[in-house]
Design a protein around this motif. Structure first.
Motif, PDB file in Angstrom:
ATOM      1  N   PRO A 112       0.768  -1.828  -0.082  1.00 39.11           N
ATOM      2  CA  PRO A 112      -0.310  -0.163  -0.565  1.00 39.11           C
ATOM      3  C   PRO A 112       0.690   1.874  -0.190  1.00 39.11           C
ATOM      4  O   PRO A 112       0.590   2.098  -1.018  1.00 39.11           O
ATOM      5  CB  PRO A 112      -0.619  -0.356   1.546  1.00 39.11           C
ATOM      6  CG  PRO A 112      -1.072  -1.477   1.314  1.00 39.11           C
ATOM      7  CD  PRO A 112       0.256  -2.178   0.773  1.00 39.11           C
ATOM      8  N   ASP A 113       1.812   1.411   0.502  1.00 39.12           N
ATOM      9  CA  ASP A 113       2.829   2.741   0.794  1.00 39.12           C
ATOM     10  C   ASP A 113       4.198   2.434  -0.349  1.00 39.12           C
ATOM     11  O   ASP A 113       5.064   3.445  -0.463  1.00 39.12           O
ATOM     12  CB  ASP A 113       3.127   2.734   2.457  1.00 39.12           C
ATOM     13  CG  ASP A 113       2.446   3.517   3.457  1.00 39.12           C
ATOM     14  OD1 ASP A 113       0.765   3.523   2.200  1.00 39.12           O
ATOM     15  OD2 ASP A 113       2.324   2.771   4.187  1.00 39.12           O
ATOM     16  N   VAL A 114       4.058   1.333  -0.535  1.00 42.32           N
ATOM     17  CA  VAL A 114       5.428   1.731  -1.338  1.00 42.32           C
ATOM     18  C   VAL A 114       5.485   0.438  -2.094  1.00 42.32           C
ATOM     19  O   VAL A 114       4.980  -0.568  -1.991  1.00 42.32           O
ATOM     20  CB  VAL A 114       6.525   0.831  -0.339  1.00 42.32           C
ATOM     21  CG1 VAL A 114       6.509  -0.445  -0.039  1.00 42.32           C
ATOM     22  CG2 VAL A 114       8.593   1.023  -0.813  1.00 42.32           C
ATOM     23  N   TYR A 115       6.886   0.326  -3.157  1.00 43.64           N
ATOM     24  CA  TYR A 115       6.952  -0.591  -4.701  1.00 43.64           C
ATOM     25  C   TYR A 115       7.921  -0.957  -4.286  1.00 43.64           C
ATOM     26  O   TYR A 115       8.711  -0.246  -4.938  1.00 43.64           O
ATOM     27  CB  TYR A 115       6.533  -0.126  -5.955  1.00 43.64           C
ATOM     28  CG  TYR A 115       6.114  -1.158  -6.852  1.00 43.64           C
ATOM     29  CD1 TYR A 115       5.747  -1.704  -7.115  1.00 43.64           C
ATOM     30  CD2 TYR A 115       7.437  -0.725  -8.130  1.00 43.64           C
ATOM     31  CE1 TYR A 115       5.006  -2.518  -8.291  1.00 43.64           C
ATOM     32  CE2 TYR A 115       7.093  -1.369  -9.000  1.00 43.64           C
ATOM     33  CZ  TYR A 115       6.399  -2.696  -9.233  1.00 43.64           C
ATOM     34  OH  TYR A 115       6.444  -3.173 -10.482  1.00 43.64           O
ATOM     35  N   VAL A 116       8.402  -2.174  -4.520  1.00 40.22           N
ATOM     36  CA  VAL A 116      10.133  -2.298  -4.541  1.00 40.22           C
ATOM     37  C   VAL A 116       9.597  -3.215  -5.680  1.00 40.22           C
ATOM     38  O   VAL A 116       9.095  -4.298  -5.757  1.00 40.22           O
ATOM     39  CB  VAL A 116      10.355  -3.461  -2.816  1.00 40.22           C
ATOM     40  CG1 VAL A 116      11.524  -4.255  -3.358  1.00 40.22           C
ATOM     41  CG2 VAL A 116      10.452  -2.403  -1.854  1.00 40.22           C
ATOM     42  N   SER A 117      10.880  -3.167  -6.506  1.00 37.83           N
ATOM     43  CA  SER A 117      11.505  -3.957  -7.631  1.00 37.83           C
ATOM     44  C   SER A 117      12.989  -4.393  -7.757  1.00 37.83           C
ATOM     45  O   SER A 117      13.467  -3.802  -7.195  1.00 37.83           O
ATOM     46  CB  SER A 117      10.695  -3.195  -8.838  1.00 37.83           C
ATOM     47  OG  SER A 117      11.633  -3.881  -9.771  1.00 37.83           O
TER      48      SER A 117
END
Length: 327
Positions: free
Chosen positions: A54-59
């Motif tokens: 919900p608060d962050v996108y990590v790739s």
């Protein structure tokens, strides 16, 4: 949430589940629970494993290139702020025609970068490249004012105002602790959704704090460097006025630093070499002494030069020898 960085080549996307799974097993790190995506062309392959919280996108992305120079088209769908890490390899984010590099990041370095929505290209050399990036979603990033986001005012203001041009921090070394944190996560992201979520949130915030401290130290180091450069300059001026022999080496010795560092420090903050500054200041003093009636030979001796050297330097600067100062 759509991936913050997308490969803009839909025909290269691998859709067959069996092929996708087989390619993923070749990755250096296989992250349980991640959303996988694969793009494949004869001269390159991109494998992404991403987590969308919900608060962050990590790739985490592994790129394999089979040519000396490879460009992969990408697009950014939103105006995002990236903590962009090169765990392995090197990458240039360029304009779509690759004519202009926008963000260059080398192995074991990172940048806090802002990229406005649009199309770009990623340029790679031959080999394997491991990229890790974090995007904090705006509703979380700017929920309230945080001093940790004051680390790079230009970059932060760019994302807040949805500026139409990119912005990026200095290139920072991952030896500041970010490499250890990222590798720890890649090796053990967590076997359950709750543990992974906890690990991701902890990592994403830890990277913000690390970058804040590193950029703060860089700014303080720059300020200290400017202060030292002023001290070097003041020492040179004093020696010239007193008729004391002065060189770049003697300046470095006075401040107990290497001559290489003294030269670089002075050039960085004053825009010219120590040697050229000494020459210019001596010639300016020479004009004053000659106007006061001192003969050229005495002036040359005071400056620590031979009369012949003084005459050449003076002529090169003013177009005539010191003996013709009144003409």
């Amino acid at each position: 949430m759509l991936p913050a960085i997308q490969v803009a080549d839909d025909h290269a996307r691998v859709r067959d589940e069996a092929t996708l799974a087989a390619i993923r097993t070749e990755c250096r790190y296989q992250l349980p629970g991640a959303i996988p995506d694969v793009w494949k062309r004869p001269d390159w392959q991109v494998v992404e494993q991403a987590f969308d919280l919900p608060d962050v996108y990590v790739s985490y992305i592994e790129v394999r290139t089979y040519a000396a120079s490879t460009c992969i088209p990408i697009q950014c769908p939103r105006y995002d702020l990236y903590w962009l890490y090169l765990v392995r390899g090197a990458m240039d984010i360029t304009t779509p025609d690759t004519r202009k590099a926008l963000v260059t990041t080398t192995e074991k370095h990172y940048r806090v970068s802002y990229l406005p929505a649009g199309r770009y290209a990623c340029s790679f050399g031959e080999g394997t490249h491991h990229i890790f990036y974090v995007v904090h979603k705006p509703k979380a990033l700017f929920r309230e004012e945080s001093p940790e986001l004051g680390m790079e005012a230009t970059v932060i203001s760019a994302v807040k105002t949805r500026l139409a041009v990119h912005a990026a921090s200095y290139e920072l070394s991952m030896q500041d602790g970010s490499a250890a944190s990222i590798l720890r996560f890649l090796r053990a992201p967590g076997n359950t959704y709750l543990r992974r979520s906890q690990s991701i949130m902890h990592l994403s915030l830890e990277l913000v704090f690390i970058a804040h401290q590193t950029l703060l130290g860089h700014a303080e180091g720059k300020a200290i460097g400017a202060e030292w450069a002023e001290q070097l300059k003041a020492y040179i001026n004093r020696c010239i006025l007193e008729g004391t022999p002065i060189t770049a080496d003697s300046v470095a010795e006075q401040f107990r630093i290497s001559a290489v560092y003294a030269r670089r420090l002075f050039k960085t903050h004053h825009g010219e070499t120590i040697g050229s500054y000494i020459t210019r200041q001596k010639l300016e003093l020479a004009v004053q002494l000659l106007q006061e009636g001192d003969p050229p030979v005495r002036v040359a001796r005071y400056l620590g030069w031979t009369p012949a050297h003084f005459s050449r330097a003076y002529r090169a600067k003013f177009g005539h020898p010191p003996s013709q100062r009144h003409l």
